[in-house]
Design a protein around this motif. Structure first.
Motif, PDB file in Angstrom:
ATOM      1  N   GLN A 179     -10.290   9.233  -2.466  1.00 56.62           N
ATOM      2  CA  GLN A 179     -10.437   8.430  -1.262  1.00 56.62           C
ATOM      3  C   GLN A 179     -11.008   7.056  -1.588  1.00 56.62           C
ATOM      4  O   GLN A 179     -11.690   6.869  -2.602  1.00 56.62           O
ATOM      5  CB  GLN A 179     -11.326   9.123  -0.239  1.00 56.62           C
ATOM      6  N   VAL A 180     -10.703   6.112  -0.711  1.00 56.50           N
ATOM      7  CA  VAL A 180     -11.257   4.768  -0.806  1.00 56.50           C
ATOM      8  C   VAL A 180     -11.848   4.426   0.562  1.00 56.50           C
ATOM      9  O   VAL A 180     -11.136   4.472   1.575  1.00 56.50           O
ATOM     10  CB  VAL A 180     -10.177   3.732  -1.198  1.00 56.50           C
ATOM     11  N   VAL A 181     -13.134   4.123   0.583  1.00 54.70           N
ATOM     12  CA  VAL A 181     -13.814   3.748   1.823  1.00 54.70           C
ATOM     13  C   VAL A 181     -13.918   2.233   1.845  1.00 54.70           C
ATOM     14  O   VAL A 181     -14.589   1.638   1.000  1.00 54.70           O
ATOM     15  CB  VAL A 181     -15.217   4.385   1.901  1.00 54.70           C
ATOM     16  N   VAL A 182     -13.241   1.595   2.809  1.00 56.09           N
ATOM     17  CA  VAL A 182     -13.258   0.141   2.939  1.00 56.09           C
ATOM     18  C   VAL A 182     -14.228  -0.222   4.058  1.00 56.09           C
ATOM     19  O   VAL A 182     -14.127   0.297   5.174  1.00 56.09           O
ATOM     20  CB  VAL A 182     -11.854  -0.423   3.234  1.00 56.09           C
ATOM     21  N   GLN A 183     -15.164  -1.104   3.753  1.00 55.97           N
ATOM     22  CA  GLN A 183     -16.184  -1.473   4.720  1.00 55.97           C
ATOM     23  C   GLN A 183     -15.615  -2.393   5.807  1.00 55.97           C
ATOM     24  O   GLN A 183     -14.579  -3.046   5.618  1.00 55.97           O
ATOM     25  CB  GLN A 183     -17.359  -2.157   4.005  1.00 55.97           C
ATOM     26  N   PRO A 184     -16.275  -2.443   6.982  1.00 50.55           N
ATOM     27  CA  PRO A 184     -15.771  -3.242   8.113  1.00 50.55           C
ATOM     28  C   PRO A 184     -15.547  -4.704   7.739  1.00 50.55           C
ATOM     29  O   PRO A 184     -16.352  -5.314   7.035  1.00 50.55           O
ATOM     30  CB  PRO A 184     -16.894  -3.111   9.151  1.00 50.55           C
ATOM     31  N   GLY A 193      -4.448  -3.837  -3.653  1.00 56.31           N
ATOM     32  CA  GLY A 193      -3.850  -4.615  -4.734  1.00 56.31           C
ATOM     33  C   GLY A 193      -4.678  -4.491  -5.998  1.00 56.31           C
ATOM     34  O   GLY A 193      -4.146  -4.297  -7.098  1.00 56.31           O
ATOM     35  N   VAL A 194      -6.003  -4.567  -5.853  1.00 52.00           N
ATOM     36  CA  VAL A 194      -6.909  -4.401  -6.997  1.00 52.00           C
ATOM     37  C   VAL A 194      -6.811  -2.983  -7.547  1.00 52.00           C
ATOM     38  O   VAL A 194      -6.740  -2.771  -8.768  1.00 52.00           O
ATOM     39  CB  VAL A 194      -8.360  -4.737  -6.588  1.00 52.00           C
ATOM     40  N   ILE A 195      -6.790  -1.991  -6.674  1.00 54.12           N
ATOM     41  CA  ILE A 195      -6.714  -0.590  -7.117  1.00 54.12           C
ATOM     42  C   ILE A 195      -5.403  -0.323  -7.856  1.00 54.12           C
ATOM     43  O   ILE A 195      -5.369   0.421  -8.840  1.00 54.12           O
ATOM     44  CB  ILE A 195      -6.905   0.358  -5.927  1.00 54.12           C
ATOM     45  N   ASN A 200      -3.078   0.894 -13.244  1.00 56.12           N
ATOM     46  CA  ASN A 200      -2.236   0.558 -14.386  1.00 56.12           C
ATOM     47  C   ASN A 200      -3.054   0.341 -15.652  1.00 56.12           C
ATOM     48  O   ASN A 200      -2.689   0.810 -16.725  1.00 56.12           O
ATOM     49  CB  ASN A 200      -1.420  -0.708 -14.057  1.00 56.12           C
ATOM     50  N   ILE A 201      -4.187  -0.335 -15.523  1.00 56.90           N
ATOM     51  CA  ILE A 201      -5.052  -0.601 -16.674  1.00 56.90           C
ATOM     52  C   ILE A 201      -5.444   0.710 -17.360  1.00 56.90           C
ATOM     53  O   ILE A 201      -5.461   0.808 -18.588  1.00 56.90           O
ATOM     54  CB  ILE A 201      -6.316  -1.374 -16.247  1.00 56.90           C
TER      55      ILE A 201
END
Length: 208
Positions: A179-184, A193-195, A200-201
């Motif tokens: 999971q990814v929790v994105v703050q308000p 995009g970063v993930i 890939n890295i």
């Protein structure tokens, strides 16, 4: 009275939420047509997907798409002799308009020593730094391979956290689902995009 979140669009305010949002990332298995990522909300509705170089047929290139399959970000790894000699390899994420013109959204420096799990990764926005105090606008800290890392901004604010889902905590952790929790207020398209680049890295689903 609750204070409204400050919306901080990087790709678009369409991808910013006034409240915290939890999104689920599922890695697609490598098949003939490639792997990639699918990002859903908690009701399993697709929000984004990432197509990798196997799907696209171009090495060092990723595409972040929205739920309808439209391009959100075109992400490329910079190649060439200069990059081969540099201590960092660089990725760049672009928005592409209907005429095919590209606008730089972010650049990310990939250290050659990225096998060190806790080596922080720096991200800058656009062609110029936004931060006047640091040489980066965002930083990834922690261990992405262990699904225990955080994206922070140059002011030290948490933007997003990558972690294990609650229902997985008592089980064997699967790299195929997290999971990814994105703050308000923060831009979800930028975060994923970063993930996509981090995936890939570290030779995960988007690596060909």
């Amino acid at each position: 009275m609750a204070t409204s979140a400050i919306i901080k669009p990087i790709v678009s305010k369409l991808y910013c939420s006034a409240s915290q949002i939890v999104l689920i990332v599922r890695r697609r298995p490598h098949v003939v047509s490639g792997g990639g990522l699918v990002i859903t909300d908690c009701s399993q509705k697709t929000i984004f997907r990432v197509d990798d170089c196997g799907t696209l047929g171009t090495k060092g290139q990723l595409i972040l798409r929205d739920a309808e399959g439209e391009h959100v970000l075109l992400i490329r790894r910079k190649e060439g002799m200069f990059q081969a000699l540099s201590i960092h390899r660089q990725w760049k994420g672009y928005m592409v308009d209907y005429e095919g013109a590209e606008k730089l959204v972010f650049s990310l420096k990939e250290p050659h020593l990225c096998v060190v799990k806790n080596n922080s990764i720096k991200v800058n926005i656009g062609s110029k730094r936004c931060s006047i105090n640091k040489d980066w606008d965002f930083e990834v800290r922690g261990s992405f391979p262990d699904k225990a890392c955080t994206i922070i901004d140059s002011a030290g604010n948490t933007v997003a956290q990558v972690g294990v889902r609650k229902e997985q905590q008592l089980m064997v952790v699967s790299k195929d689902l997290y999971q990814v929790v994105v703050q308000p207020g923060f831009d979800q398209a930028f975060v994923f995009g970063v993930i996509a680049v981090l995936d890939n890295i570290y030779d995960e689903s988007t690596c060909c």
